[in-house]
Design a protein around this motif. Structure first.
Motif, PDB file in Angstrom:
ATOM      1  N   TYR A   1       0.865  -1.000   0.069  1.00  0.00           N
ATOM      2  CA  TYR A   1       0.174  -0.059   0.092  1.00  0.00           C
ATOM      3  C   TYR A   1       0.766   1.267  -0.052  1.00  0.00           C
TER       4      TYR A   1
ATOM      5  N   VAL B   1      -5.964   8.233  10.391  1.00  0.00           N
ATOM      6  CA  VAL B   1      -6.956   7.645  10.230  1.00  0.00           C
ATOM      7  C   VAL B   1      -8.120   8.551  11.204  1.00  0.00           C
TER       8      VAL B   1
ATOM      9  N   VAL C   1     -10.970   1.908  -1.214  1.00  0.00           N
ATOM     10  CA  VAL C   1      -9.984   0.774  -0.670  1.00  0.00           C
ATOM     11  C   VAL C   1     -10.228  -0.276  -1.506  1.00  0.00           C
TER      12      VAL C   1
ATOM     13  N   ILE D   1      -6.009   0.603   5.435  1.00  0.00           N
ATOM     14  CA  ILE D   1      -6.156   2.210   5.458  1.00  0.00           C
ATOM     15  C   ILE D   1      -4.704   2.603   5.892  1.00  0.00           C
ATOM     16  N   GLU D   2      -4.260   3.540   5.234  1.00  0.00           N
ATOM     17  CA  GLU D   2      -2.930   4.078   5.624  1.00  0.00           C
ATOM     18  C   GLU D   2      -1.819   2.908   6.147  1.00  0.00           C
TER      19      GLU D   2
ATOM     20  N   VAL E   1     -14.948   5.301   7.801  1.00  0.00           N
ATOM     21  CA  VAL E   1     -14.333   4.668   8.838  1.00  0.00           C
ATOM     22  C   VAL E   1     -15.412   5.073   9.802  1.00  0.00           C
TER      23      VAL E   1
ATOM     24  N   ILE F   1     -14.839  -0.198   9.435  1.00  0.00           N
ATOM     25  CA  ILE F   1     -15.312   0.569   8.447  1.00  0.00           C
ATOM     26  C   ILE F   1     -16.564   0.064   7.881  1.00  0.00           C
TER      27      ILE F   1
END
Length: 439
Positions: free
Chosen positions: A139, A212, A224, A238-239, A272, A284
C-alpha cells in the motif's frame, strides 16, 4: 652418652651465609655468631606507605586526565603544562516516546547505527527499519512513473519505490539502509550498553493512526482495495493499518462464503466508523459510504420496482439490497388514481432522490423528472431520456451552500504533525542545507 661433633669455625661461617640468603621480609633472621652461639636480631619495622604513594607510578596510565590539568610525559620525570581550550559540548538526551530524526552512519544486515545528536549512536534493529510489515508495503510503495497521481494527493503518506534498491540482494555485512540516509523514528528506550533504541516502524504506525483519526473526523468516503476475507467479513488496509469490514456493513447481502470471497481484489468506497489505537481496532462500513455517495438529494438513480402498494411502490436501487419509497404523489405531477396503472413489478425505472421527511428513509421521485405535468403518464420514454437534464435543473435549485456538518472534536492529546521543530525532540541538533547543484 652419644658423642657430639662440633663444627669448625669455617663451617659455622658457611651456615650463617646460607641462613642470610633464606631470610624473610619482616621476620627475625640470624645476624651474628660469636663463640658458637647464634643471636637473633629484629629488623626495624618498615614505614607503611599510603595508597596514593604506592600507586603514584601507575596513575599516569589509569587516571583520566581532565581538560587543563597537568599531563605527565612517560618519557620524562616531570610534568609539563599543556594549554587546552575548553569546549562545551551539549548532547540530546533521548527519552522513551520521543520522536527523532537521525542519519544512518553504519550498520550491517541485522541493525543500523544512527546519529541522533546523543552522546551515543542510536540502534535500529532490522525488523524496526521498514515502516510497516511486508503486506503494508504494497500500500505504501509508490511508483512515481506509473501511479503518481494516485499517491500525490493531500494528506497521503507513502514511500517512493526504488527498483534498483529493492533488487539488491542482501549480503553479509551489508546494511539494510545505506549510510547517509535520513530516518524518522521513535525512541523505545535504551539497550543494555546504554545506546538509544529506535524504531521507524513505531513512528509510521503512530502517523497512520493520526491520519485515520482525521479521516474519521472528516467523515468522507474513501476508496480501498479488499485484500482478504474471513467468515465475519472483509479485510483491507487504510494508511497501512489493517481495517475490518463486517459483512453486515456490505451494500450487497452475501448468502455464502463464495460471494464473500469474490469481493477480494475489488475496490469499494467505505466510511471509517470506529477507531481504537490501543486495541488496534479499525472498523469501516460500505453501507454508510454508499448512502453518502448515492443517496444525496438530487442524485439520479436507476432501479427496479420490487413491490407495489396502494400508497406507492418500493424501488430496489441498482443491484444493491437497498430500496426506497416512491410515493404515489411523487410518480407524476398530475393526479394518479392507481399505482398499478403506471408501474409493474420488476419494471426498470429512473428515479430522483429527494429530501425525505424521515431521516433514515430513502425518498424517490419521478415527478421531478417531468418536463411538463403528467408527461410520465403519457410518455415514459421521454421522461427517462430527459432525466439527466431535469436532475441537473433540480440540483441547481438546491441551496448553493450546503449546511456545514458538525465535525467531532479532534483528540486534544495528539501531536502536531505540521510542526517538525516541536514534533521531533532533537530537531535543533541538525542543520539541513540545500546542495548547490549547478544547472
Amino acid at each position: 652418652m652419644s658423642p657430639y661433633l662440633l663444627p669448625c669455625e669455617e663451617c659455622r661461617n658457611e651456615i650463617v651465609e646460607e641462613v642470610e640468603e633464606l631470610e624473610l621480609l619482616d621476620k627475625p633472621f640470624v645476624k651474628n655468631v660469636s663463640n658458637g652461639a647464634v643471636d637473633e636480631v629484629e629488623v626495624p619495622e618498615l614505614r607503611k606507605l599510603d595508597e596514593e604513594e604506592v600507586l603514584e607510578p601507575f596513575l599516569k596510565f589509569f587516571k583520566p586526565r581532565e581538560l587543563g590539568e597537568k599531563v605527565y610525559d612517560s618519557e620524562e620525570s616531570d610534568f609539563e603544562e599543556e594549554e587546552v581550550e575548553k569546549v562545551l559540548v551539549e548532547y540530546y538526551e533521548p527519552k522513551a516516546g520521543d520522536f527523532v530524526v537521525g542519519v544512518v552512519v553504519s550498520g550491517n544486515e541485522h541493525k543500523l547505527d544512527v546519529n541522533i545528536g546523543a552522546d551515543l549512536l542510536g540502534t535500529i534493529l532490522k525488523k524496526e527499519v521498514l515502516p510497516l510489515y511486508y503486506k503494508d508495503m504494497e500500500y505504501l510503495l509508490c511508483d512515481t512513473n506509473k501511479d503518481s497521481e494516485e499517491f500525490m494527493v493531500q494528506g497521503k503518506t507513502g514511500v517512493v519505490k526504488n527498483d534498483e534498491a529493492m533488487s539488491g540482494e542482501s549480503a553479509p555485512g551489508r546494511p539494510v539502509v545505506e549510510p547517509g540516509t535520513i530516518l524518522f523514528a521513535e525512541v523505545l528506550g535504551r539497550t543494555l550498553s546504554g545506546r538509544p533504541l529506535l524504531s521507524t516502524r513505531r513512528l509510521f504506525t503512530r502517523l497512520a493512526w493520526h491520519r485515520v483519526r482525521q479521516i474519521k473526523q472528516l467523515n468522507e468516503p474513501i476508496e480501498v482495495k479488499i485484500t482478504e476475507w474471513n467468515t465475519g467479513g472483509l479485510l483491507t488496509r487504510i494508511e497501512g493499518l489493517r481495517a475490518f469490514l463486517p459483512k453486515t456493513e456490505l451494500v450487497n447481502r452475501t448468502n455464502n462464503f463464495t460471494q464473500l470471497k469474490d469481493n477480494v481484489g475489488h475496490k469499494i468506497h467505505v466510511i471509517v466508523t470506529r477507531t481504537n489505537e490501543a486495541t488496534n481496532d479499525l472498523i469501516i462500513s460500505e453501507k454508510e459510504a454508499w448512502t453518502m455517495l448515492h443517496l444525496q438529494e438530487g442524485t439520479l438513480l436507476e432501479g427496479t420496482v420490487n413491490k407495489i402498494f396502494p400508497y406507492g411502490a418500493q424501488i430496489r436501487i441498482g443491484q444493491t439490497n437497498r430500496s426506497g419509497l416512491l410515493h404515489i404523489s411523487s410518480i407524476s405531477r398530475e393526479r394518479v388514481a392507481s399505482v398499478s396503472d403506471l408501474l409493474a413489478v420488476d419494471e426498470k425505472v429512473k428515479v430522483l432522490v429527494v429530501k425525505s421527511t424521515f431521516p433514515d428513509k430513502i425518498s424517490l421521485s419521478i415527478a421531478q423528472l417531468e418536463s411538463e405535468p403528467g408527461l410520465f403518464m403519457s410518455d415514459k420514454e421521454r421522461v427517462y431520456s430527459e432525466a439527466e437534464a431535469m436532475a441537473k435543473k433540480y440540483r441547481q435549485k438546491m441551496p448553493t451552500v450546503p449546511l456545514a456538518r458538525k465535525l467531532k472534536q479532534f483528540p486534544a492529546d495528539t501531536l502536531s504533525y505540521e510542526d517538525e521543530e516541536n514534533l521531533y525532540s532533537n530537531w535543533k541538533w541538525f542543520k539541513f542545507e540545500m546542495d548547490n547543484i549547478p544547472e
